[in-house]
Motif scaffolding. Sequence first.
Motif, PDB file in Angstrom:
ATOM      1  N   UNK A  81       0.821  -1.212   0.000  1.00 49.48           N
ATOM      2  CA  UNK A  81       0.000   0.000   0.000  1.00 49.48           C
ATOM      3  C   UNK A  81       0.859   1.268   0.000  1.00 49.48           C
ATOM      4  N   UNK A  82       2.022   1.189   0.638  1.00 50.50           N
ATOM      5  CA  UNK A  82       2.927   2.338   0.628  1.00 50.50           C
ATOM      6  C   UNK A  82       3.494   2.557  -0.770  1.00 50.50           C
ATOM      7  N   UNK A 134       1.010   7.071  -6.431  1.00 50.82           N
ATOM      8  CA  UNK A 134      -0.070   8.054  -6.570  1.00 50.82           C
ATOM      9  C   UNK A 134       0.450   9.476  -6.333  1.00 50.82           C
ATOM     10  N   UNK A 135       1.323   9.632  -5.339  1.00 52.17           N
ATOM     11  CA  UNK A 135       1.893  10.962  -5.062  1.00 52.17           C
ATOM     12  C   UNK A 135       2.743  11.452  -6.230  1.00 52.17           C
ATOM     13  N   UNK A 162       1.702  14.815  -8.393  1.00 47.13           N
ATOM     14  CA  UNK A 162       2.594  15.978  -8.416  1.00 47.13           C
ATOM     15  C   UNK A 162       3.074  16.275  -9.837  1.00 47.13           C
ATOM     16  N   UNK A 163       3.478  15.251 -10.567  1.00 45.61           N
ATOM     17  CA  UNK A 163       3.976  15.465 -11.934  1.00 45.61           C
ATOM     18  C   UNK A 163       2.871  15.925 -12.875  1.00 45.61           C
ATOM     19  N   UNK A 214      -2.019   0.520 -13.771  1.00 45.55           N
ATOM     20  CA  UNK A 214      -3.363   0.033 -14.081  1.00 45.55           C
ATOM     21  C   UNK A 214      -4.238  -0.103 -12.841  1.00 45.55           C
ATOM     22  N   UNK A 215      -3.622  -0.076 -11.650  1.00 41.22           N
ATOM     23  CA  UNK A 215      -4.382  -0.331 -10.422  1.00 41.22           C
ATOM     24  C   UNK A 215      -5.531   0.646 -10.219  1.00 41.22           C
ATOM     25  N   UNK A 216      -5.323   1.984 -10.366  1.00 37.51           N
ATOM     26  CA  UNK A 216      -6.447   2.898 -10.142  1.00 37.51           C
ATOM     27  C   UNK A 216      -7.595   2.719 -11.122  1.00 37.51           C
TER      28      UNK A 216
END
Length: 660
Positions: free
Chosen positions: A437-438, A444-445, A449-450, A469-471
Amino acid sequence: MNSTIREITIKWEECFVQTISKMVFSHICISIFTGMLYEKEASNIFPHVAPFIVFSGVLMIIFAVLTCLTTDWVTSKPLVGIAGCFSALFGVMTAFCLLFLSGMDYIDLSILVPFLVLGIGMDDSFVLLAAWRRTNVKDPVEKRMSDTYSEATISITITSLTNIICALIGISVPFKVIQTISIYMALSLFMDYVYQVTFFGGCLAISGYREAKNLHAIFFTPVAKSEEAGLLKYLNCFCLSKPKNEKTPTNCCTDKLGKLLTIPKIKFLIMVLYILYLAGGIYCLKYLQESMNAEIAFRKNSHSLKFLSDYAKYYPKYRDRIQIVIDSPVDYSNLAVQSKINELTVQLENSPYMAGPNFTESWLRMYLTFIQSSYSWIALQGYNTSDPEDFIEALRNVFLKFKWAEALNQDIVFSEDGKKILASRFFLLTESTDHPNRELEIFDNMLEITNESDLPVRAFNFQYIFFDVVPLIIPTTKQSLVITSCSVILVFMIFMPNLFCAVSISFTIVSIEVITIGYMSLWDIQLNMFIMILLIFSTGFCTDYSAHVCYAFVNSKGNTSDEKLRDALHAAGYAVIQGCLSTYIGIFTIILAPYAVFNDTFKLFTIIIITSVFHGLFILPVILSLWDNFRSFLFTNHKNKQPTSAKVNDVPNVNSHLFE
């Protein structure tokens, strides 16, 4: 990199991997991971899975032969069962060859298609064969074939069309892998349908002519009747014709299961069990997890899999180097651009679970520090670093010539004339990634940001090709399942315009999908893009059994709901049992394949098949009979409410029939 250097690199890596693999140490454990090895192991699935396709085909043939046998060697059809297997095989081979000839890309995970089509495709054969067995044996072959196709063709057309549509909808999923598999699946199912109604139908007709001439099912020799054979029946029991009134498996299904389901207490018990089963599936939805593992594409004993496992286990701290790539030309000499890049770097360094600025490797930051140093004026004498050309020329001819800065040459891509920077990169380091999860949160961060930056920047780590692809998995799965469900219901409404049947099928789809997704989490199946496409395919497949039963119930000539229930199970029950067993045998052997994705496929289809059969043979017949009883009750009440007084014209008489 030219072709010669690439070949040398590949050979060196292969030699390196072979040499290291042969080494044995007492206290050292070695894990290997190279770029070429990763690519080779992730795309070399076919040689390790092909033997299981052959094994699966052999099991299918044996099963088809055994289930097509009866106690009568004349009416037995073992060769017809083999023809059904070859119809599915020919369909897959034709589809693959057509796509190869058209230049379609091939991916090794398309090897899943033969397993699925071999199992699903046999359903049509069993439905046609069941319809043939219900025809009058005294009719000519032409009449029996006409009756067979009249009864079964609509049913198999509906199920084949729903399967094909579900596969085609997979093309709309925004993943190249799934799109490719969907194309192979859709065309294979279509060609299987063509072969079933043509090739298999022709084989069934030939078998009908053999049966009409009283020839043996295997030896094609005349068969004597058992009551006329005398002592031969003890010596040659394999060439005798039994009396025609013996019970077949279809009769057993009708007499036992059909009678059992007409008992009110049994109906009530089945509905209670179903409610508990569905409630359990809904409750287990909360345990569903998306998969973030790259391991699903590797063999269980592969070098890459062992490396990824050890990498995650022993190196959770300061483990992942993330490349921040600026993939378009920008003016690095511009102070505003330098400020934006620095702000972006600081923002990324300060995001959660990052190691901070002390572990950042940035050529631009080091170059600007060098320019601002007190002794740089000697080396940069004559250069105006505010000018774009001088900035790049000093970078190439001065800064990158220092021994300690030579490694930074790999982080900058210059144009051919050396006057522009086409792309560049810098590196960040994660601090702690001791939980998947980290890793996903860091990804995701980085992505957030990019994306918010004005710069043409990308974040990359080799695992991000899986994280990317996870999201999209859960939203895409929901959207695809809704579209496929609506498409399947529309097909039923077109071919079988019965509102309650459409409602029943939609109820079946939702129920089976919810139960499958819920219970698969208990079997340690995580949702990834391969499981997603299987769920999309199964939307059409899971309604096959229910469609056959529903179609048989609607077309039953029974007067009561219980008679219609028995007729439906008589017409489709045995074919459903054969179909579910053939599908299970088709995918059974892949549990032995050394890939986690195939093991998950076996688990998933086990849940789908059990749930689909439960709905097709128990839930749907009970619901249809209860609805039929309810409709009859409403019709009776409405009829009783009509006025009882009759006029003279309402009284039937002989003369009235003259005007009918």
